[in-house]
Motif scaffolding. Structure first.
Motif, PDB file in Angstrom:
ATOM      1  N   ARG A   4      32.952  39.208  69.113  1.00  0.00           N
ATOM      2  CA  ARG A   4      32.928  38.572  67.795  1.00  0.00           C
ATOM      3  C   ARG A   4      32.197  39.495  66.819  1.00  0.00           C
ATOM      4  NH1 ARG A   4      33.738  33.197  67.223  1.00  0.00           N
ATOM      5  NH2 ARG A   4      32.079  33.024  65.656  1.00  0.00           N
ATOM      6  N   PHE A   5      32.878  39.855  65.731  1.00  0.00           N
ATOM      7  CA  PHE A   5      32.308  40.731  64.711  1.00  0.00           C
ATOM      8  C   PHE A   5      32.165  39.972  63.395  1.00  0.00           C
ATOM      9  CE2 PHE A   5      34.636  43.609  67.566  1.00  0.00           C
ATOM     10  CZ  PHE A   5      33.649  44.551  67.859  1.00  0.00           C
ATOM     11  N   LEU A   6      31.048  40.184  62.725  1.00  0.00           N
ATOM     12  CA  LEU A   6      30.887  39.738  61.350  1.00  0.00           C
ATOM     13  C   LEU A   6      31.035  40.969  60.470  1.00  0.00           C
ATOM     14  CD1 LEU A   6      30.249  37.370  59.442  1.00  0.00           C
ATOM     15  CD2 LEU A   6      27.832  38.027  59.586  1.00  0.00           C
ATOM     16  N   VAL A   7      32.081  41.002  59.654  1.00  0.00           N
ATOM     17  CA  VAL A   7      32.373  42.158  58.814  1.00  0.00           C
ATOM     18  C   VAL A   7      31.895  41.847  57.396  1.00  0.00           C
ATOM     19  CG1 VAL A   7      34.142  43.751  57.985  1.00  0.00           C
ATOM     20  CG2 VAL A   7      34.366  42.693  60.249  1.00  0.00           C
ATOM     21  N   VAL A   8      31.023  42.701  56.875  1.00  0.00           N
ATOM     22  CA  VAL A   8      30.317  42.420  55.624  1.00  0.00           C
ATOM     23  C   VAL A   8      30.881  43.249  54.483  1.00  0.00           C
ATOM     24  CG1 VAL A   8      28.057  42.297  54.503  1.00  0.00           C
ATOM     25  CG2 VAL A   8      28.241  41.951  56.987  1.00  0.00           C
ATOM     26  N   ALA A   9      31.259  42.583  53.405  1.00  0.00           N
ATOM     27  CA  ALA A   9      31.752  43.244  52.199  1.00  0.00           C
ATOM     28  C   ALA A   9      30.615  43.391  51.198  1.00  0.00           C
ATOM     29  CB  ALA A   9      32.872  42.429  51.569  1.00  0.00           C
ATOM     30  N   SER A  10      30.584  44.540  50.514  1.00  0.00           N
ATOM     31  CA  SER A  10      29.652  44.701  49.397  1.00  0.00           C
ATOM     32  C   SER A  10      30.401  45.068  48.115  1.00  0.00           C
ATOM     33  CB  SER A  10      28.586  45.753  49.715  1.00  0.00           C
ATOM     34  OG  SER A  10      29.163  46.990  50.095  1.00  0.00           O
ATOM     35  N   GLU A  11      31.712  44.870  48.116  1.00  0.00           N
ATOM     36  CA  GLU A  11      32.515  44.989  46.908  1.00  0.00           C
ATOM     37  C   GLU A  11      32.438  43.683  46.116  1.00  0.00           C
ATOM     38  OE1 GLU A  11      36.207  47.900  48.187  1.00  0.00           O
ATOM     39  OE2 GLU A  11      36.225  45.841  48.893  1.00  0.00           O
ATOM     40  N   THR A  12      32.440  43.773  44.803  1.00  0.00           N
ATOM     41  CA  THR A  12      32.531  42.583  43.973  1.00  0.00           C
ATOM     42  C   THR A  12      33.957  42.029  44.060  1.00  0.00           C
ATOM     43  OG1 THR A  12      33.214  43.795  41.995  1.00  0.00           O
ATOM     44  CG2 THR A  12      30.823  43.566  42.388  1.00  0.00           C
ATOM     45  N   PRO A  13      34.185  40.786  43.626  1.00  0.00           N
ATOM     46  CA  PRO A  13      35.562  40.250  43.654  1.00  0.00           C
ATOM     47  C   PRO A  13      36.550  41.134  42.900  1.00  0.00           C
ATOM     48  CG  PRO A  13      33.995  38.462  43.345  1.00  0.00           C
ATOM     49  CD  PRO A  13      33.189  39.738  43.291  1.00  0.00           C
ATOM     50  N   ASP A  14      36.153  41.667  41.747  1.00  0.00           N
ATOM     51  CA  ASP A  14      37.057  42.538  40.990  1.00  0.00           C
ATOM     52  C   ASP A  14      37.366  43.823  41.761  1.00  0.00           C
ATOM     53  OD1 ASP A  14      37.197  40.737  38.942  1.00  0.00           O
ATOM     54  OD2 ASP A  14      35.791  41.805  37.631  1.00  0.00           O
ATOM     55  N   GLN A  15      36.351  44.395  42.403  1.00  0.00           N
ATOM     56  CA  GLN A  15      36.562  45.619  43.182  1.00  0.00           C
ATOM     57  C   GLN A  15      37.459  45.348  44.382  1.00  0.00           C
ATOM     58  OE1 GLN A  15      32.445  46.498  43.880  1.00  0.00           O
ATOM     59  NE2 GLN A  15      32.261  47.808  42.073  1.00  0.00           N
ATOM     60  N   ARG A  16      37.286  44.188  45.004  1.00  0.00           N
ATOM     61  CA  ARG A  16      38.139  43.839  46.147  1.00  0.00           C
ATOM     62  C   ARG A  16      39.591  43.698  45.694  1.00  0.00           C
ATOM     63  NH1 ARG A  16      37.300  39.347  49.296  1.00  0.00           N
ATOM     64  NH2 ARG A  16      37.307  40.450  51.289  1.00  0.00           N
ATOM     65  N   ALA A  17      39.798  43.041  44.554  1.00  0.00           N
ATOM     66  CA  ALA A  17      41.159  42.862  44.045  1.00  0.00           C
ATOM     67  C   ALA A  17      41.789  44.205  43.679  1.00  0.00           C
ATOM     68  CB  ALA A  17      41.133  41.930  42.835  1.00  0.00           C
ATOM     69  N   GLU A  18      40.999  45.078  43.075  1.00  0.00           N
ATOM     70  CA  GLU A  18      41.510  46.397  42.691  1.00  0.00           C
ATOM     71  C   GLU A  18      41.920  47.199  43.921  1.00  0.00           C
ATOM     72  OE1 GLU A  18      39.920  50.517  40.558  1.00  0.00           O
ATOM     73  OE2 GLU A  18      38.689  48.702  40.490  1.00  0.00           O
ATOM     74  N   ARG A  19      41.100  47.149  44.974  1.00  0.00           N
ATOM     75  CA  ARG A  19      41.440  47.907  46.182  1.00  0.00           C
ATOM     76  C   ARG A  19      42.668  47.314  46.878  1.00  0.00           C
ATOM     77  NH1 ARG A  19      40.683  49.157  51.603  1.00  0.00           N
ATOM     78  NH2 ARG A  19      40.022  51.322  51.970  1.00  0.00           N
ATOM     79  N   ARG A  20      42.794  45.990  46.867  1.00  0.00           N
ATOM     80  CA  ARG A  20      43.984  45.377  47.452  1.00  0.00           C
ATOM     81  C   ARG A  20      45.241  45.862  46.735  1.00  0.00           C
ATOM     82  NH1 ARG A  20      41.166  40.223  47.217  1.00  0.00           N
ATOM     83  NH2 ARG A  20      40.236  39.749  49.241  1.00  0.00           N
ATOM     84  N   GLN A  21      45.157  45.954  45.406  1.00  0.00           N
ATOM     85  CA  GLN A  21      46.316  46.400  44.644  1.00  0.00           C
ATOM     86  C   GLN A  21      46.659  47.849  44.946  1.00  0.00           C
ATOM     87  OE1 GLN A  21      45.906  45.935  40.413  1.00  0.00           O
ATOM     88  NE2 GLN A  21      48.032  46.420  39.989  1.00  0.00           N
ATOM     89  N   ALA A  22      45.633  48.698  45.133  1.00  0.00           N
ATOM     90  CA  ALA A  22      45.869  50.127  45.345  1.00  0.00           C
ATOM     91  C   ALA A  22      46.219  50.456  46.787  1.00  0.00           C
ATOM     92  CB  ALA A  22      44.632  50.918  44.922  1.00  0.00           C
ATOM     93  N   VAL A  23      45.579  49.776  47.740  1.00  0.00           N
ATOM     94  CA  VAL A  23      45.687  50.158  49.153  1.00  0.00           C
ATOM     95  C   VAL A  23      46.335  49.071  50.006  1.00  0.00           C
ATOM     96  CG1 VAL A  23      44.346  50.936  51.165  1.00  0.00           C
ATOM     97  CG2 VAL A  23      43.629  51.591  48.870  1.00  0.00           C
ATOM     98  N   GLY A  24      46.261  47.830  49.536  1.00  0.00           N
ATOM     99  CA  GLY A  24      46.815  46.735  50.314  1.00  0.00           C
ATOM    100  C   GLY A  24      45.781  45.865  50.984  1.00  0.00           C
ATOM    101  N   ALA A  25      44.506  46.274  50.930  1.00  0.00           N
ATOM    102  CA  ALA A  25      43.447  45.501  51.577  1.00  0.00           C
ATOM    103  C   ALA A  25      42.111  45.869  50.956  1.00  0.00           C
ATOM    104  CB  ALA A  25      43.408  45.775  53.077  1.00  0.00           C
ATOM    105  N   ALA A  26      41.198  44.910  50.881  1.00  0.00           N
ATOM    106  CA  ALA A  26      39.819  45.206  50.501  1.00  0.00           C
ATOM    107  C   ALA A  26      39.158  45.976  51.637  1.00  0.00           C
ATOM    108  CB  ALA A  26      39.060  43.912  50.210  1.00  0.00           C
TER     109      ALA A  26
END
Length: 288
Positions: A4-26
């Motif tokens: 079991r892994f807890l994967v931690v994001a430190s991107e803001t919601p806007d940064q996560r959305a931008e990366r999803r648009q560019a790469v397909g995933a936060a």
């Protein structure tokens, strides 16, 4: 029982959305997929350390076999609500005793949380790949780097770096321009292994990251013009799709430490095999 892994994001919601648009995933979503590829059947829960969510309890952290910090644009050289939140989250991980790992910003968060310092890199960008990484004396026999050759390259994309590790930490690998490329940090009962580079990223993701940062890359003189950068990124993406293409690997100056997924992800494999599994045998985790 699956890991079991807890994967931690430190991107803001806007940064996560931008990366999803560019790469397909936060970034945290990319990490979760990488862990699933390495450890089929594992459980990956995602959480943010910068969205105002309270730091989980030690008991909650102990419901996981490991905590993994994804990369992000977070600037740990600054004192802000976002960086304070990330550091507080990491201190909670340390105090829980659960093994932790991080790439790029993950290493910087772990460093600042334990009393170290980050700084702006000079020259500002290490973009595409960190070249000529070499283990330090402490790193030569450290399990994080088991299987790495005398020198290796790795995907990288960052403009901050470690200025000073916390007391008692180990520098495990360096390059000529980035003194801390890999490290072990022990703090308040916890153990963190981390790298400044990105073993979790595919060549396609590195290609997309270069295109996202094209303005900065051009400003830094790392490409003559946009077309030059686009051609380089296209070759990278093509090599990612066909890792056995010797012509592209030769043109890009890359070897199997990057082109072969198992080799590229060496540090993540070693973290799981040499820290996560042994800790699980010693202290079985309760399911959260």
């Amino acid at each position: 029982m699956p890991l079991r892994f807890l994967v931690v994001a430190s991107e803001t919601p806007d940064q996560r959305a931008e990366r999803r648009q560019a790469v397909g995933a936060a970034s945290d979503e990319t990490y979760a997929q990488t862990l699933a590829d390495i450890e089929p059947g594992c459980v990956c829960d995602l959480v943010s350390c910068v969205d105002g969510t309270p730091v989980p309890s030690a008991e909650t952290f102990r419901g996981y076999d490991a905590v993994v910090f994804a990369g992000s644009p977070i600037d740990m050289t600054q004192d802000s609500a976002v960086t304070r939140s990330a550091a507080a989250f990491m201190r909670g991980v340390y105090r829980s005793g659960v093994p932790s790992f991080g790439s790029c910003a993950g290493l910087q968060i772990a460093t600042v949380a334990a009393g170290g310092r980050a700084r702006t890199r000079e020259p500002r960008l290490e973009a595409g790949f960190a070249r000529g990484i070499v283990a330090t004396e402490a790193g030569r026999n450290h399990p994080l780097l088991a299987g790495r050759p005398i020198a290796w390259d790795a995907p990288a994309m960052h403009s901050q770096e470690i200025a000073e590790l916390p007391p008692g930490s180990l520098v495990l690998a360096s390059t000529r321009t980035t003194p801390v490329q890999a490290a072990e940090i022990r703090f308040e009962g916890g153990v963190f292994w981390g790298v400044q580079y990105h073993p979790e990223l595919t060549l396609g993701e590195i290609a997309a990251a270069l295109l996202r940062e094209k303005d900065d890359l051009l400003e830094e003189g790392l490409a003559q013009d946009e077309g030059d950068l686009e051609r380089f990124a296209a070759r990278l993406a093509a090599l990612g799709d066909a890792p056995d293409r010797r012509d592209l690997a030769w043109q890009l100056g890359l070897d199997e430490e990057i082109t072969q997924p198992r080799r590229r992800m060496t540090e993540i494999h070693n973290f799981i095999d040499h820290l996560v599994r042994p800790c699980r045998r010693e202290t079985p985790r309760a399911v959260a």
